[in-house]
Design a protein around this motif. Structure first.
Motif, PDB file in Angstrom:
ATOM      1  N   ARG A 207     -10.398 -11.957 -20.351  1.00 37.77           N
ATOM      2  CA  ARG A 207      -9.318 -12.895 -20.817  1.00 37.77           C
ATOM      3  C   ARG A 207      -9.157 -13.976 -19.697  1.00 37.77           C
ATOM      4  O   ARG A 207      -8.941 -13.471 -18.528  1.00 37.77           O
ATOM      5  CB  ARG A 207      -7.892 -12.386 -20.944  1.00 37.77           C
ATOM      6  CG  ARG A 207      -7.944 -11.418 -22.292  1.00 37.77           C
ATOM      7  CD  ARG A 207      -6.498 -11.013 -22.843  1.00 37.77           C
ATOM      8  NE  ARG A 207      -6.638  -9.722 -23.845  1.00 37.77           N
ATOM      9  CZ  ARG A 207      -5.680  -9.337 -24.113  1.00 37.77           C
ATOM     10  NH1 ARG A 207      -4.156  -9.330 -23.933  1.00 37.77           N
ATOM     11  NH2 ARG A 207      -5.921  -8.275 -25.081  1.00 37.77           N
ATOM     12  N   GLU A 209      -7.237 -15.477 -17.852  1.00 40.50           N
ATOM     13  CA  GLU A 209      -5.786 -15.534 -17.522  1.00 40.50           C
ATOM     14  C   GLU A 209      -5.783 -16.863 -16.383  1.00 40.50           C
ATOM     15  O   GLU A 209      -6.133 -16.472 -15.368  1.00 40.50           O
ATOM     16  CB  GLU A 209      -5.393 -14.312 -16.796  1.00 40.50           C
ATOM     17  CG  GLU A 209      -5.569 -13.247 -17.955  1.00 40.50           C
ATOM     18  CD  GLU A 209      -4.303 -13.008 -18.971  1.00 40.50           C
ATOM     19  OE1 GLU A 209      -3.673 -14.014 -19.142  1.00 40.50           O
ATOM     20  OE2 GLU A 209      -4.361 -12.165 -19.791  1.00 40.50           O
ATOM     21  N   HIS A 216      -2.366  -9.237 -13.944  1.00 41.34           N
ATOM     22  CA  HIS A 216      -3.453  -9.922 -14.604  1.00 41.34           C
ATOM     23  C   HIS A 216      -4.608 -10.011 -13.994  1.00 41.34           C
ATOM     24  O   HIS A 216      -4.720 -10.629 -13.155  1.00 41.34           O
ATOM     25  CB  HIS A 216      -2.922 -11.377 -15.356  1.00 41.34           C
ATOM     26  CG  HIS A 216      -1.759 -11.302 -16.409  1.00 41.34           C
ATOM     27  ND1 HIS A 216      -0.533 -11.351 -16.053  1.00 41.34           N
ATOM     28  CD2 HIS A 216      -1.969 -11.247 -17.741  1.00 41.34           C
ATOM     29  CE1 HIS A 216       0.185 -11.243 -16.957  1.00 41.34           C
ATOM     30  NE2 HIS A 216      -0.552 -11.166 -18.168  1.00 41.34           N
TER      31      HIS A 216
HETATM   32 MG    MG Z   1      -1.689 -11.648 -21.936  1.00 43.07          MG
END
Ligand code: MG
Ligand code: ATP
Length: 430
Positions: A207, A209, A216
């Motif tokens: 992801r 992020e 994260h």
């Molecule tokens: Mg998330």
């Protein structure tokens, strides 16, 4: 080569043995010097005296630097005061390489320096302990699922569609078209659950992020069970048993590592089912009572999650979410169409969400209209919609993030230390 390991040193009591490893440190007290040897499985103190060795061996004290690679031969003696409970009276040392000046010393280093040296930092006691617990967490996830009738069916990494929203996708060139790195294997697990009943996939997910938080990573590992004929309650029952099992196995097999990390294990010993379950509305009420400026209807931020989880000494499951904050595939509550049958599990002690999941929409027409509402491209979901055409059943599942779970169990504040080589917005090497 002879392959004996320090984890099994007790088997060699009063016998001669050879251990291969690295010099953790050396210390001299006049006519004797000590070499602390580490081999990845343990550490032991090796005692070098003039009486037992040649001058060449004895003089190695001046040459052997931290992390030099050596094979040490000697007689193993029980010594409760020594690291690992034994020591070795050295007869011989074979030097494989004298290490250059090691960049990581016992003095304090900044995190960025240590992360730049991650390939070496993983040899340090604390990092070594964290990664061993990670190994146990992964093993426990697999054991639990394997022992409960789940079949491992992995999902692809290259995908054509986005399942967790389009904002944090990594696009890659894929011959004449573009593809995305997977954000979750869930959609595929729904297909495999219709073939095997209870399945899980386990792999890296990606992801993009952009926010800098301590929870994260851009690449993280997720284990995702998916079950045919499971509703939201069945899903929550499974999730809590799963997490109890993971924590209890770490307590069973990782005591030395938890001790190295100075983890307060009483907090972990308490992790037994049942876990508290609250609705989103109840969670929102708690936030309001605690004076948070959280807006009803939005997802919880890190601070909100901490306020909620601080009310409990076990993980808490939050269910029945406003549908707008959840993905298109989530089934709605039969009694209230504004609510999605989602489930988030928040770890105690402020470690945040470790599980996200829910019951999936199983009706074809409803799912089609959700795809439209979310502005997703219907043609990307042809195969996924097929699952609602050919024997659709109520089904549920969830994803547990390995790194956040390890962060919680080890008590490490930042998730970047829970994976061997972390990937974040600013870090792609080593
Ligand atoms: Mg998330
Ligand atoms: P968050 O709101 O904290 O970003 P999410 O709602 O995006 O989480 P899910 O899509 O439900 O998370 O993913 C399932 C699980 O995967 C999460 O509960 C968490 O344990 C883990 N996870 C999600 N995003 C990340 C990330 N960027 N790094 C590490 N783990 C993650």
């Amino acid at each position: 080569m002879e392959n004996t390991y320090l984890s099994g040193i007790a088997d060699y009591e009063d016998q001669e043995a050879t251990f291969n490893g690295w010099v953790y440190n050396t210390r001299s007290v006049g006519k004797i010097w000590f070499l602390i040897l580490r081999d990845g499985t343990g550490m032991t103190q090796c005692v070098v005296t003039r009486d037992n060795t040649t001058d060449d061996i004895f003089n190695l004290e001046k040459t052997l630097t931290q992390e030099s690679s050596v094979s040490v031969t000697g007689v193993v003696k029980k010594e409760p005061r020594s690291v690992g409970g034994h020591e070795m009276l050295v007869k011989n040392i074979v030097v494989h390489q004298v290490a250059e000046k090691y960049p990581i010393t016992p003095k304090e280093h900044g995190t960025s320096f240590l992360m730049d040296h991650r390939h070496l930092w993983i040899r340090s006691k604390k990092q070594h302990a964290i990664l061993k617990i990670r190994h146990q967490v992964v093993k426990a996830c697999r054991n639990f699922l394997d022992n409960n009738g789940f079949i491992l069916i992995d999902a692809p990494i290259f995908t054509a569609n986005a399942c967790e929203g389009t904002s944090n996708l990594f696009a890659v060139d894929y011959f004449e078209r573009s593809a995305y790195l997977t954000q979750s294997g869930q959609l595929y697990s729904e297909a495999t659950a219709a073939s095997f009943g209870k399945v899980y996939c386990f792999g890296p997910t990606f992801r993009a992020e952009k926010s800098k938080t301590r929870r994260h990573l851009t690449e993280f590992w997720m284990v995702e069970p998916e079950m045919a004929y499971y509703n939201l309650d069945d899903n929550m029952n499974l999730a809590e048993q799963f997490v109890e099992y993971i924590v209890q196995s770490c307590l069973k097999y990782c005591q030395p590592e938890l001790k190295t990390l100075e983890r307060d294990i009483s907090k972990l010993e308490n992790i037994k089912v049942p876990f508290p379950r609250i609705t989103y509305d109840e969670a929102a009420k708690t936030l309001e009572d605690q004076g948070s400026d959280f807006a009803y209807g939005s997802d919880f931020g890190g601070t909100d999650e901490t306020i909620i989880s601080d009310q409990y000494d076990k993980p808490v499951m939050v269910h029945h979410w406003p549908a707008e904050v959840k993905a298109f595939y989530m089934k709605r509550d039969a009694e209230n169409d504004n609510l999605a049958l989602g489930l988030d599990m928040l770890a105690p002690e402020g470690y945040g969400e470790i599980i996200g999941g829910g019951q999936r929409e199983d009706d074809l027409a409803t799912l089609e209209s959700r795809i439209k509402e979310h502005d997703l491209d219907m043609k990307d979901f042809g195969w996924y919609l097929d699952l609602r055409k050919y024997g659709s059943v109520p089904h549920s599942g969830f994803g547990l993030g390995i790194e956040r779970t390890v962060a919680w169990i080890t008590g490490i504040k930042h998730i970047r230390e829970t994976i061997p080589f972390p990937r974040t917005i600013y870090r792609l090497d080593p």
